[in-house]
Design a protein around this motif. Structure first.
Motif, short mmCIF file in Angstrom:
data_model
loop_
_atom_site.label_atom_id
_atom_site.label_comp_id
_atom_site.label_asym_id
_atom_site.label_seq_id
_atom_site.Cartn_x
_atom_site.Cartn_y
_atom_site.Cartn_z
N ALA A 138 0.84 -1.19 0.00
CA ALA A 138 0.00 0.00 0.00
C ALA A 138 0.88 1.25 0.00
N ASP A 139 1.97 1.20 0.75
CA ASP A 139 2.91 2.33 0.77
C ASP A 139 3.69 2.40 -0.55
N TYR A 140 4.04 1.24 -1.10
CA TYR A 140 4.86 1.18 -2.31
C TYR A 140 4.19 1.88 -3.48
N ASP A 141 2.90 1.61 -3.69
CA ASP A 141 2.25 2.19 -4.86
C ASP A 141 1.58 3.54 -4.56
N GLY A 142 1.66 3.98 -3.32
CA GLY A 142 1.17 5.31 -2.97
C GLY A 142 -0.32 5.41 -2.75
N ALA A 143 -1.08 4.38 -3.10
CA ALA A 143 -2.53 4.47 -2.95
C ALA A 143 -2.95 4.32 -1.49
N GLY A 144 -2.21 3.50 -0.73
CA GLY A 144 -2.49 3.34 0.69
C GLY A 144 -3.80 2.65 1.00
N ASP A 145 -4.39 1.96 0.01
CA ASP A 145 -5.71 1.38 0.24
C ASP A 145 -5.70 -0.13 0.42
N GLY A 146 -4.54 -0.77 0.41
CA GLY A 146 -4.50 -2.20 0.61
C GLY A 146 -5.04 -3.02 -0.54
N ARG A 147 -5.11 -2.47 -1.73
CA ARG A 147 -5.67 -3.17 -2.88
C ARG A 147 -4.66 -3.30 -4.01
N TYR A 148 -3.40 -3.35 -3.69
CA TYR A 148 -2.35 -3.44 -4.70
C TYR A 148 -2.51 -4.69 -5.56
N ALA A 149 -2.68 -5.85 -4.94
CA ALA A 149 -2.82 -7.09 -5.70
C ALA A 149 -4.02 -7.01 -6.64
N GLU A 150 -5.11 -6.46 -6.16
CA GLU A 150 -6.29 -6.34 -7.01
C GLU A 150 -6.03 -5.44 -8.21
N ARG A 151 -5.46 -4.28 -7.96
CA ARG A 151 -5.21 -3.30 -9.03
C ARG A 151 -4.14 -3.75 -10.01
N VAL A 152 -3.03 -4.22 -9.48
CA VAL A 152 -1.87 -4.48 -10.32
C VAL A 152 -1.85 -5.89 -10.89
N LEU A 153 -2.38 -6.85 -10.16
CA LEU A 153 -2.32 -8.24 -10.64
C LEU A 153 -3.68 -8.77 -11.08
N PHE A 154 -4.62 -8.84 -10.17
CA PHE A 154 -5.86 -9.54 -10.46
C PHE A 154 -6.61 -8.96 -11.65
N ARG A 155 -6.78 -7.66 -11.70
CA ARG A 155 -7.51 -7.06 -12.82
C ARG A 155 -6.81 -7.33 -14.14
N LYS A 156 -5.49 -7.18 -14.14
CA LYS A 156 -4.74 -7.36 -15.39
C LYS A 156 -4.68 -8.82 -15.81
#
Length: 173
Positions: free
Chosen positions: A19-37
């Protein structure tokens, strides 16, 4: 800071760090970056304090598990796009510490690592879920397998992996 610098062994740390790495801070990195794609839409991931547990509690279909395995097999690429740094895939799937129980092999970064010296057949790594669910990646064979088999006793948890090694590998050559 590099992607891999945020990966820790405790699951909640992973989600907080990403969440800190991608700056969104929402705990949805896997969903945004992996699962959707990857086209993974039907899944459930247990949460605590708004963050996924990271190391446990992910429920998804077998075909979607295979998509994650193929992403790892292809060193972080899917559909011609780099989703995960190849160096992180390499680091996460190499031996980082002794495994327990030892019959599975050693531990990488959230992957079990079992080389040919350990299992007697082929270098591979795998994710192991509750009750005998396996996502197995054998890079030398360019093979990904998902085996979902509920096993009874703890001593039987390795049966799906043995099935892969003793039956699946010989069948596919």
């Amino acid at each position: 800071m590099a992607f891999g610098a945020f990966i820790h062994e405790r699951g909640l740390d992973i989600d907080r760090s990403l969440a800190d790495y991608d700056g969104a801070g929402d705990g949805r990195y896997a969903e945004r970056v992996l699962f959707r794609k990857l086209g993974i839409e039907d899944y459930d991931w247990k949460e605590r304090d708004g963050l996924t547990l990271g190391c446990t509690g992910l429920h998804m279909r077998s075909g979607d598990m295979v998509k994650l395995g193929l992403l790892m097999l292809n060193r972080g690429e899917a559909g011609g796009e780099r989703l995960i740094p190849a160096a992180w895939v390499d680091e996460s799937t190499r031996r980082q510490s002794e495994g327990h129980p030892a019959w599975f092999g050693h531990y990488g970064l959230h992957w079990w690592v079992s080389d040919a010296r350990h299992n007697g057949i082929v270098d591979l790594y795998f994710a192991l879920g509750a009750h005998g669910q396996f996502l197995i990646v054998a890079p030398e064979r360019r093979l990904v397998a998902c085996i979902r088999k509920k096993v009874g006793a703890l001593a039987d948890s390795g049966l799906p992996l043995r099935f892969f090694l003793d039956r699946v590998l010989p069948a596919v050559g």
